[in-house]
Design a protein around this motif. Structure first.
Motif, PDB file in Angstrom:
ATOM      1  N   ASN A 144       0.948  -1.255   0.088  1.00 36.53           N
ATOM      2  CA  ASN A 144      -0.230   0.134   0.076  1.00 36.53           C
ATOM      3  C   ASN A 144       1.104   1.385   0.411  1.00 36.53           C
ATOM      4  OD1 ASN A 144      -2.391  -1.285  -0.277  1.00 36.53           O
ATOM      5  ND2 ASN A 144      -2.254  -1.299   2.241  1.00 36.53           N
ATOM      6  N   MET A 145       1.931   1.365  -0.389  1.00 39.57           N
ATOM      7  CA  MET A 145       2.731   2.234  -1.067  1.00 39.57           C
ATOM      8  C   MET A 145       2.446   3.045  -2.265  1.00 39.57           C
ATOM      9  SD  MET A 145       5.236   1.830   1.771  1.00 39.57           S
ATOM     10  CE  MET A 145       5.778   3.000   1.785  1.00 39.57           C
ATOM     11  N   ILE A 146       1.941   2.530  -3.219  1.00 38.00           N
ATOM     12  CA  ILE A 146       1.049   3.192  -4.022  1.00 38.00           C
ATOM     13  C   ILE A 146      -0.050   2.015  -4.443  1.00 38.00           C
ATOM     14  CG2 ILE A 146       3.924   3.707  -5.060  1.00 38.00           C
ATOM     15  CD1 ILE A 146       3.872   1.646  -6.545  1.00 38.00           C
ATOM     16  N   PHE A 147      -1.063   2.897  -4.772  1.00 36.93           N
ATOM     17  CA  PHE A 147      -1.692   1.940  -5.599  1.00 36.93           C
ATOM     18  C   PHE A 147      -1.642   2.840  -7.259  1.00 36.93           C
ATOM     19  CE2 PHE A 147      -3.861   4.734  -1.792  1.00 36.93           C
ATOM     20  CZ  PHE A 147      -3.653   3.618  -0.748  1.00 36.93           C
ATOM     21  N   LYS A 148      -2.342   1.475  -7.586  1.00 35.91           N
ATOM     22  CA  LYS A 148      -2.804   1.528  -9.219  1.00 35.91           C
ATOM     23  C   LYS A 148      -3.620   1.628  -9.520  1.00 35.91           C
ATOM     24  CE  LYS A 148      -1.971  -2.323 -12.811  1.00 35.91           C
ATOM     25  NZ  LYS A 148      -1.005  -3.132 -13.701  1.00 35.91           N
ATOM     26  N   ASP A 149      -3.696   2.449 -10.709  1.00 39.24           N
ATOM     27  CA  ASP A 149      -5.468   3.019 -11.250  1.00 39.24           C
ATOM     28  C   ASP A 149      -5.417   1.977 -12.464  1.00 39.24           C
ATOM     29  OD1 ASP A 149      -7.951   4.653 -12.641  1.00 39.24           O
ATOM     30  OD2 ASP A 149      -5.951   6.212 -12.441  1.00 39.24           O
ATOM     31  N   GLN A 150      -6.948   1.431 -11.624  1.00 41.34           N
ATOM     32  CA  GLN A 150      -7.954   0.530 -12.347  1.00 41.34           C
ATOM     33  C   GLN A 150      -8.030   0.453 -13.513  1.00 41.34           C
ATOM     34  OE1 GLN A 150      -6.687  -2.842 -11.108  1.00 41.34           O
ATOM     35  NE2 GLN A 150      -6.041  -1.981  -9.770  1.00 41.34           N
ATOM     36  N   ASN A 151      -7.906   2.108 -14.478  1.00 45.82           N
ATOM     37  CA  ASN A 151      -8.699   2.388 -15.760  1.00 45.82           C
ATOM     38  C   ASN A 151      -7.599   2.750 -16.437  1.00 45.82           C
ATOM     39  OD1 ASN A 151     -11.491   2.239 -14.320  1.00 45.82           O
ATOM     40  ND2 ASN A 151     -11.268   4.457 -13.469  1.00 45.82           N
ATOM     41  N   TYR A 152      -6.732   2.804 -15.603  1.00 44.59           N
ATOM     42  CA  TYR A 152      -5.198   2.934 -16.854  1.00 44.59           C
ATOM     43  C   TYR A 152      -3.765   2.644 -16.743  1.00 44.59           C
ATOM     44  CZ  TYR A 152      -7.901   6.964 -17.696  1.00 44.59           C
ATOM     45  OH  TYR A 152      -9.088   7.919 -17.442  1.00 44.59           O
ATOM     46  N   LYS A 153      -3.382   1.234 -17.615  1.00 39.35           N
ATOM     47  CA  LYS A 153      -2.195   0.981 -17.503  1.00 39.35           C
ATOM     48  C   LYS A 153      -1.216   1.315 -16.918  1.00 39.35           C
ATOM     49  CE  LYS A 153       1.072  -1.717 -20.713  1.00 39.35           C
ATOM     50  NZ  LYS A 153       0.641  -2.636 -21.786  1.00 39.35           N
ATOM     51  N   GLY A 154      -0.569   1.055 -16.369  1.00 39.25           N
ATOM     52  CA  GLY A 154       0.922   1.713 -15.796  1.00 39.25           C
ATOM     53  C   GLY A 154       0.959   3.436 -15.347  1.00 39.25           C
ATOM     54  N   VAL A 155      -0.456   3.098 -14.327  1.00 39.78           N
ATOM     55  CA  VAL A 155      -1.003   4.460 -13.814  1.00 39.78           C
ATOM     56  C   VAL A 155      -0.719   4.428 -11.857  1.00 39.78           C
ATOM     57  CG1 VAL A 155      -2.520   6.792 -13.576  1.00 39.78           C
ATOM     58  CG2 VAL A 155      -2.118   5.847 -15.405  1.00 39.78           C
ATOM     59  N   TYR A 156      -0.022   5.407 -11.490  1.00 44.28           N
ATOM     60  CA  TYR A 156       0.007   4.462 -10.495  1.00 44.28           C
ATOM     61  C   TYR A 156      -0.340   5.807  -9.128  1.00 44.28           C
ATOM     62  CZ  TYR A 156       1.942  -0.151 -11.490  1.00 44.28           C
ATOM     63  OH  TYR A 156       1.936  -0.925 -11.940  1.00 44.28           O
ATOM     64  N   TYR A 157      -0.556   5.493  -8.250  1.00 44.49           N
ATOM     65  CA  TYR A 157      -0.386   7.442  -6.846  1.00 44.49           C
ATOM     66  C   TYR A 157       0.108   6.864  -5.789  1.00 44.49           C
ATOM     67  CZ  TYR A 157      -4.226   8.101 -10.603  1.00 44.49           C
ATOM     68  OH  TYR A 157      -4.726   8.809 -11.378  1.00 44.49           O
ATOM     69  N   LEU A 158       1.117   7.572  -5.159  1.00 44.02           N
ATOM     70  CA  LEU A 158       1.305   7.210  -4.328  1.00 44.02           C
ATOM     71  C   LEU A 158       0.627   7.986  -3.550  1.00 44.02           C
ATOM     72  CD1 LEU A 158       4.602  10.344  -4.429  1.00 44.02           C
ATOM     73  CD2 LEU A 158       4.140   7.706  -5.107  1.00 44.02           C
ATOM     74  N   ASN A 159       0.651   6.712  -1.995  1.00 39.49           N
ATOM     75  CA  ASN A 159      -0.293   6.347  -0.813  1.00 39.49           C
ATOM     76  C   ASN A 159      -0.444   8.126   0.003  1.00 39.49           C
ATOM     77  OD1 ASN A 159      -2.897   6.053   1.387  1.00 39.49           O
ATOM     78  ND2 ASN A 159      -1.384   4.000   1.456  1.00 39.49           N
ATOM     79  N   PRO A 160      -1.665   9.379  -0.415  1.00 36.85           N
ATOM     80  CA  PRO A 160      -1.482   9.966   0.212  1.00 36.85           C
ATOM     81  C   PRO A 160      -1.601   9.693   1.604  1.00 36.85           C
ATOM     82  CG  PRO A 160      -3.827   9.734  -0.071  1.00 36.85           C
ATOM     83  CD  PRO A 160      -3.036   8.359  -0.934  1.00 36.85           C
ATOM     84  N   GLU A 161      -1.740   8.599   2.411  1.00 37.22           N
ATOM     85  CA  GLU A 161      -1.531   8.074   3.885  1.00 37.22           C
ATOM     86  C   GLU A 161       0.240   8.726   4.205  1.00 37.22           C
ATOM     87  OE1 GLU A 161      -3.096   5.141   6.259  1.00 37.22           O
ATOM     88  OE2 GLU A 161      -4.331   5.149   4.881  1.00 37.22           O
ATOM     89  N   TYR A 162       1.177   8.029   3.800  1.00 38.84           N
ATOM     90  CA  TYR A 162       2.385   8.490   3.297  1.00 38.84           C
ATOM     91  C   TYR A 162       2.944   9.611   2.908  1.00 38.84           C
ATOM     92  CZ  TYR A 162       0.739   3.615   4.183  1.00 38.84           C
ATOM     93  OH  TYR A 162       0.398   2.369   5.633  1.00 38.84           O
ATOM     94  N   PHE A 163       2.545   9.989   1.177  1.00 37.10           N
ATOM     95  CA  PHE A 163       2.895  10.946   0.843  1.00 37.10           C
ATOM     96  C   PHE A 163       2.418  12.118   0.801  1.00 37.10           C
ATOM     97  CE2 PHE A 163       4.345   6.973  -0.539  1.00 37.10           C
ATOM     98  CZ  PHE A 163       5.667   6.804   0.086  1.00 37.10           C
ATOM     99  N   PHE A 164       3.024  13.275   0.194  1.00 37.90           N
ATOM    100  CA  PHE A 164       2.079  14.169  -0.380  1.00 37.90           C
ATOM    101  C   PHE A 164       3.385  15.530  -0.985  1.00 37.90           C
ATOM    102  CE2 PHE A 164       0.735  18.318  -0.501  1.00 37.90           C
ATOM    103  CZ  PHE A 164      -0.431  18.743  -1.076  1.00 37.90           C
ATOM    104  N   LYS A 165       2.502  15.116  -1.807  1.00 40.65           N
ATOM    105  CA  LYS A 165       3.442  16.546  -2.936  1.00 40.65           C
ATOM    106  C   LYS A 165       2.422  16.992  -4.041  1.00 40.65           C
ATOM    107  CE  LYS A 165       6.498  16.390  -6.702  1.00 40.65           C
ATOM    108  NZ  LYS A 165       7.553  15.616  -8.123  1.00 40.65           N
TER     109      LYS A 165
END
Length: 145
Positions: free
Chosen positions: A105-126
């Protein structure tokens, strides 16, 4: 960029200590805040996972709109090549590290788009500090037994 130098000399003219401070002006969007308290999974990352994650931090884009949590990363061959060049890690190990970071759960995979991920906002903020409170609210309450 501005530098400030502080040198302390001894009685014989020898340098006892030297301190150089460099000041750089950057935008808030160039920083990634990492929340480490109560997140032991940071301490259990393997070296390849940490190496991959640290480059993903740098390569993440803050782009937030409705339905998009921000902290977006597109992991494609070009990004994997950059990671391999900077770390010396093989492409298959990079792919395994990404899969492991998803499981942790450090990063999340976007189920709608191949190769797209998100940093988990519980741990990271940019991004813009004014958007930080809009991004996530995580409250931990402790009670003494």
């Amino acid at each position: 960029m501005k530098q400030q130098e502080k040198i302390v000399l001894g009685e014989g003219g020898e340098i006892i200590s030297a301190e150089i401070t460099t000041f750089k002006k950057v935008t808030a969007e160039e920083f990634v805040q990492v929340y480490l308290k109560d997140n032991e999974q940071f301490y259990n990352l393997s070296k390849p996972e940490y190496s991959v994650l640290s480059i993903l931090w740098l390569k993440s884009d803050y782009y937030k709109d409705e339905g998009n949590p921000g902290n977006k990363i597109v992991i494609n061959k070009q990004i994997r090549d950059i990671i391999a060049d900077k770390t010396g890690i093989a492409d298959s190990t990079i792919k395994n590290a990404v899969a492991s970071l998803v499981k942790k759960n450090m990063i999340f995979k976007d189920q709608n788009y191949k190769g797209v991920y998100y940093l988990n906002p519980e741990y990271f903020f940019k991004g813009s500090i004014s958007d930080r409170t809009k991004c996530i609210r995580h409250i931990i309450e402790y009670s003494i037994k």
